[in-house]
Design a protein around this motif. Structure first.
Motif, mmCIF file in Angstrom:
data_model
loop_
_atom_site.group_PDB
_atom_site.id
_atom_site.type_symbol
_atom_site.label_atom_id
_atom_site.label_comp_id
_atom_site.label_asym_id
_atom_site.label_seq_id
_atom_site.Cartn_x
_atom_site.Cartn_y
_atom_site.Cartn_z
ATOM 1 N N LYS A 206 0.848 -1.189 0.000
ATOM 2 C CA LYS A 206 0.000 0.000 0.000
ATOM 3 C C LYS A 206 0.884 1.240 0.000
ATOM 4 C CE LYS A 206 -4.280 -1.689 2.041
ATOM 5 N NZ LYS A 206 -5.398 -1.336 2.950
ATOM 6 N N LEU A 207 0.596 2.142 -0.930
ATOM 7 C CA LEU A 207 1.275 3.440 -0.965
ATOM 8 C C LEU A 207 0.237 4.477 -0.566
ATOM 9 C CD1 LEU A 207 1.917 6.245 -2.636
ATOM 10 C CD2 LEU A 207 3.868 5.031 -1.694
ATOM 11 N N PHE A 208 0.530 5.202 0.516
ATOM 12 C CA PHE A 208 -0.386 6.219 1.023
ATOM 13 C C PHE A 208 0.063 7.586 0.514
ATOM 14 C CE2 PHE A 208 -0.556 2.641 3.858
ATOM 15 C CZ PHE A 208 -1.889 2.522 4.211
ATOM 16 N N GLY A 209 -0.708 8.161 -0.400
ATOM 17 C CA GLY A 209 -0.458 9.517 -0.838
ATOM 18 C C GLY A 209 -0.978 10.470 0.218
ATOM 19 N N SER A 210 -0.086 11.225 0.826
ATOM 20 C CA SER A 210 -0.435 12.018 2.012
ATOM 21 C C SER A 210 -0.334 13.502 1.708
ATOM 22 C CB SER A 210 0.485 11.654 3.183
ATOM 23 O OG SER A 210 0.140 12.365 4.334
ATOM 24 N N THR A 211 -1.406 14.211 1.953
ATOM 25 C CA THR A 211 -1.460 15.644 1.707
ATOM 26 C C THR A 211 -1.106 16.428 2.977
ATOM 27 O OG1 THR A 211 -2.923 17.445 0.977
ATOM 28 C CG2 THR A 211 -3.926 15.695 2.254
ATOM 29 N N GLY A 212 -0.573 17.628 2.794
ATOM 30 C CA GLY A 212 -0.413 18.555 3.905
ATOM 31 C C GLY A 212 0.509 18.100 5.011
ATOM 32 N N GLU A 213 1.597 17.382 4.690
ATOM 33 C CA GLU A 213 2.496 16.945 5.758
ATOM 34 C C GLU A 213 3.193 18.123 6.409
ATOM 35 O OE1 GLU A 213 5.776 15.679 8.129
ATOM 36 O OE2 GLU A 213 5.926 16.942 6.334
ATOM 37 N N GLU A 214 3.533 19.134 5.627
ATOM 38 C CA GLU A 214 4.225 20.282 6.203
ATOM 39 C C GLU A 214 3.390 20.979 7.267
ATOM 40 O OE1 GLU A 214 7.181 20.724 5.922
ATOM 41 O OE2 GLU A 214 7.907 20.134 3.957
ATOM 42 N N GLN A 215 2.085 20.774 7.229
ATOM 43 C CA GLN A 215 1.201 21.333 8.244
ATOM 44 C C GLN A 215 0.734 20.266 9.232
ATOM 45 O OE1 GLN A 215 -1.879 23.397 6.049
ATOM 46 N NE2 GLN A 215 -0.420 24.795 5.131
ATOM 47 N N LEU A 216 1.331 19.065 9.152
ATOM 48 C CA LEU A 216 1.027 17.962 10.061
ATOM 49 C C LEU A 216 -0.467 17.653 10.076
ATOM 50 C CD1 LEU A 216 3.523 16.741 11.556
ATOM 51 C CD2 LEU A 216 3.849 19.130 10.976
ATOM 52 N N VAL A 217 -1.052 17.585 8.882
ATOM 53 C CA VAL A 217 -2.490 17.394 8.754
ATOM 54 C C VAL A 217 -2.838 16.014 8.206
ATOM 55 C CG1 VAL A 217 -4.556 18.158 7.500
ATOM 56 C CG2 VAL A 217 -3.059 19.841 8.554
ATOM 57 N N GLY A 218 -2.263 15.650 7.047
ATOM 58 C CA GLY A 218 -2.758 14.520 6.276
ATOM 59 C C GLY A 218 -2.837 13.220 7.034
ATOM 60 N N LYS A 219 -1.715 12.746 7.547
ATOM 61 C CA LYS A 219 -1.718 11.447 8.223
ATOM 62 C C LYS A 219 -2.391 11.524 9.585
ATOM 63 C CE LYS A 219 2.758 10.807 7.129
ATOM 64 N NZ LYS A 219 2.877 11.695 5.948
ATOM 65 N N GLY A 426 14.596 18.042 21.776
ATOM 66 C CA GLY A 426 13.605 18.659 20.917
ATOM 67 C C GLY A 426 14.033 18.708 19.471
ATOM 68 N N GLY A 427 13.083 19.118 18.615
ATOM 69 C CA GLY A 427 13.404 19.242 17.206
ATOM 70 C C GLY A 427 12.223 19.000 16.302
ATOM 71 N N LEU A 428 12.451 18.234 15.234
ATOM 72 C CA LEU A 428 11.496 18.092 14.155
ATOM 73 C C LEU A 428 10.300 17.251 14.569
ATOM 74 C CD1 LEU A 428 14.048 17.443 11.274
ATOM 75 C CD2 LEU A 428 13.128 19.621 12.055
ATOM 76 N N ALA A 429 9.221 17.411 13.801
ATOM 77 C CA ALA A 429 8.013 16.617 14.003
ATOM 78 C C ALA A 429 7.555 16.084 12.652
ATOM 79 C CB ALA A 429 6.906 17.459 14.643
ATOM 80 N N THR A 430 6.773 15.018 12.668
ATOM 81 C CA THR A 430 6.233 14.431 11.452
ATOM 82 C C THR A 430 4.917 13.761 11.760
ATOM 83 O OG1 THR A 430 6.559 12.734 9.745
ATOM 84 C CG2 THR A 430 7.647 12.364 11.860
ATOM 85 N N ASP A 431 3.969 13.832 10.814
ATOM 86 C CA ASP A 431 2.708 13.127 11.069
ATOM 87 C C ASP A 431 2.835 11.622 10.808
ATOM 88 O OD1 ASP A 431 2.718 13.185 8.280
ATOM 89 O OD2 ASP A 431 0.874 14.350 8.085
ATOM 90 N N THR A 432 3.993 11.175 10.306
ATOM 91 C CA THR A 432 4.271 9.738 10.291
ATOM 92 C C THR A 432 4.272 9.179 11.713
ATOM 93 O OG1 THR A 432 5.523 9.797 8.220
ATOM 94 C CG2 THR A 432 6.030 7.991 9.720
ATOM 95 N N ALA A 433 4.509 10.042 12.682
ATOM 96 C CA ALA A 433 4.531 9.597 14.078
ATOM 97 C C ALA A 433 3.228 8.909 14.466
ATOM 98 C CB ALA A 433 4.804 10.788 14.993
ATOM 99 N N ASP A 434 2.099 9.444 14.039
ATOM 100 C CA ASP A 434 0.834 8.796 14.394
ATOM 101 C C ASP A 434 0.725 7.406 13.767
ATOM 102 O OD1 ASP A 434 0.007 10.794 16.035
ATOM 103 O OD2 ASP A 434 -1.585 11.555 14.743
ATOM 104 N N VAL A 435 1.254 7.251 12.552
ATOM 105 C CA VAL A 435 1.269 5.928 11.923
ATOM 106 C C VAL A 435 2.125 4.967 12.737
ATOM 107 C CG1 VAL A 435 1.763 4.633 9.808
ATOM 108 C CG2 VAL A 435 0.992 7.013 9.660
ATOM 109 N N SER A 436 3.216 5.475 13.299
ATOM 110 C CA SER A 436 4.171 4.607 13.999
ATOM 111 C C SER A 436 3.596 3.972 15.255
ATOM 112 C CB SER A 436 5.439 5.402 14.350
ATOM 113 O OG SER A 436 5.221 6.298 15.426
ATOM 114 N N TRP A 437 2.486 4.500 15.755
ATOM 115 C CA TRP A 437 1.823 3.882 16.908
ATOM 116 C C TRP A 437 0.752 2.881 16.477
ATOM 117 C CZ3 TRP A 437 3.394 4.568 21.906
ATOM 118 C CH2 TRP A 437 4.353 5.569 22.122
#
Length: 566
Positions: A206-219, A426-437
């Protein structure tokens, strides 16, 4: 000094900002998420001084040969996709052409595509295969505002310059190289699909096309909606200034805007006007006073004024300030976020404006996978680092000199895999984090811009459509595809990732930071995009148009009203 569990007590106390009298048990009880991420490695005896990455995890196989051969044979199509998305330079949640181009390459290689994940029009899920383990990949394709830059030019020279006599601006650009990210992951997914087809493997990609990552929205919204349910493993990468697996955590993040509403008037006779800009500036100033005593080393907050007024002689009756709040765990982010909200309330009161507070998104910190990082690392060493030319090195050095950094050029090796740092600052964030749980998640970084330079800078845009980024994304595609084939053909490796995943998150229940009923930030797609993707507008459950925010405040006064003149 460590306790009986082997966790560095001073390290944990420092992260929590606690004194020496606190016990490690109190720390773990206070924030089990940090214990699951950073604390787990120490608890299981991982030491930076003695750690040696295992070898022999990556196995040669006909299926892996097929996957890698497809990438090598289709380099032009893969890098061509990246360069097209670079040219589109579409901002978050409006990546209409970029999403279509990505989905079309997948569809032409046998994937089925379903659009509109979680009600986000530019998001999709592309699927190939059936049965067996389900392996997920991530494609992002959003650009950043103000980072337009000509490709391969080593001085700041925007490709799009918007003239305005009073305030010129630059166009958007791929200063985080998401054009390369999406193309590399898409190539990896297709390569694994080719291996499944050619060798009769039982597996699903599965390839998840994810919108709005820079705003931490899509995922963040898609995970909350269950779009990522059912994965056995998730493989991701990100463009960076070195090449190495990522075995660490990230910051949790909360995003919101605060709009201050007043009453406009002439700037030359301002008595009685109520300024929305005053409210935003007061909030920014108040929040700055939090930094010394209310923000731990792992905390961050930063902001941007969205609409500060069009001319000095008009008091702006509406102004919005957008905050990102970051911390080492969701609980800690929420504590800092609540302090920011109190600053907003106080600023509205002090400026005599009305506050409209809109929460946009939130995501957890990353739950990394040691076993996943080790598998990727072994494949990376086997395949080798990105191969850069003399011209690539020259461009990298010129960019480094242009920004006042040492001209070291590009790395020619893969950086060693090491355990996470002794403390999280501290540092960077990513909405991949929610997937990782939701599923075991392995992440790597690959070189697409020079060392000593930051992403979210014009220099990253400059290389994102050159051979530097091409070599980085092709290498990332090979690493991810090889790792995925190993997970499919060596079930024990996948079982090990799953076992570590369950051990890490034992006692932690993931709950989205997005409150129930929150509508995601959305833009209406063009009619031709809706037609091409078979979507209707608005999506189910979405209120459109979004209710307007209108300043309807009365003018202020400087004293009691004077009697009428007769």
């Amino acid at each position: 000094m460590t306790n009986e569990q082997g966790i560095g007590r001073r390290r944990l106390l420092g992260m929590f900002g606690l004194g020496a009298t606190a016990t490690t048990a109190q720390v773990l009880m206070a924030d089990p998420v940090l214990a699951a991420t950073l604390g787990h490695d120490e608890r299981t005896g991982v030491s930076a001084a003695s750690y040696q990455p295992p070898r022999g995890l990556a196995k040669s196989s006909p299926a892996k040969d097929t996957a890698l051969a497809w990438i090598n044979a289709n380099r032009s199509a893969i890098t061509g996709l990246s360069d097209r998305i670079w040219q589109f330079a579409e901002l978050s949640l409006r990546e209409w052409n970029s999403a279509l181009a990505t989905a079309e390459l997948l569809r032409s290689n046998g994937f089925t595509v379903e659009w509109g994940s979680a009600g986000l029009p530019a998001a999709f899920v592309a699927t190939y295969g059936s049965g067996g383990p389900v392996i997920g990949f991530n494609a992002e394709y959003d650009a950043l505002p103000g980072l337009s830059q000509k490709a391969g030019v080593a001085r700041h020279d925007p490709l799009v310059y918007n003239y305005d006599a009073y305030g010129p601006t630059y166009g958007p650009g791929h200063g985080d190289a998401h054009n390369a990210l999406g193309a590399g992951s898409t190539a990896a997914a297709i390569a694994v699909a080719q291996a499944i087809r050619a060798h009769g493997l039982k597996a699903t990609v599965k390839l998840f096309g994810s919108t709005g990552e820079e705003q931490l929205v899509g995922k963040a919204y898609a995970v909350k909606a269950g779009v990522y349910n059912g994965l056995d493993a998730f493989l991701d990468w990100h463009p960076f200034n070195t090449t190495v697996p990522f075995w660490n955590t990230t910051s949790a993040l909360m995003s919101a805007t605060f709009t201050f509403l007043g009453a406009s008037g002439h700037g030359g006779v301002p008595l009685g006007n109520r300024s929305g800009l005053d409210g935003a500036l007061l909030m920014a100033t108040m929040s700055e006073y939090l930094r010394e005593k209310n923000v731990a080393p792992s905390g961050r907050f930063h902001y941007s004024i969205i609409n500060g007024g069009g001319a000095p002689n008009v008091t702006p009756d509406m102004c919005s300030i957008w905050y990102f709040v970051r911390e080492g765990s969701p609980a800690r982010a929420k504590v800092l976020y609540d302090k920011i909200v109190e600053c907003a309330n106080a600023a509205a009161q002090a400026s005599q404006t009305r506050l409209v507070h809109r929460f946009h998104s939130g995501t957890w910190n990353l739950l990394a996978s040691k076993s996943g990082a080790e598998l990727l690392y072994d494949n990376m060493l086997t395949i080798g680092p990105p191969a850069f030319t003399a011209e690539d090195q020259a461009l990298a050095k010129e960019l480094q000199k242009s920004l006042g950094k040492q001209d070291t050029g590009l790395p020619t090796t893969i950086a060693p895999l090491t355990p996470p740092a002794a403390s999280y600052t501290g540092g960077l964030a990513t909405d991949t984090a929610d997937v990782s749980w939701q599923a075991p998640t392995a992440v790597l970084l690959a070189t697409t811009f020079p060392p000593n330079l930051p992403n979210h800078n014009w220099s990253a845009t400059a290389t994102a459509a050159t051979n530097i980024a091409h070599q980085g994304l092709l290498s990332a595609a090979r690493y991810l595809a090889a790792g995925a084939v190993d997970l499919i053909t060596q079930p024990a490796l996948l079982d090990g990732m799953k076992r570590e995943f369950q051990e890490r998150k034992a006692g932690v229940t993931w709950t989205s930071l997005i409150p129930d009923g929150t509508q995601p930030p959305l833009y209406q797609p063009p009619a031709d995009f809706l037609a091409k993707t078979g979507q209707q507008w608005p999506p189910a459950g979405v209120t459109w148009p979004v209710p307007q925010i209108v300043a309807a405040e009365q003018l202020g006064t400087t004293g009691p009203p004077l009697p009428p003149v007769t």
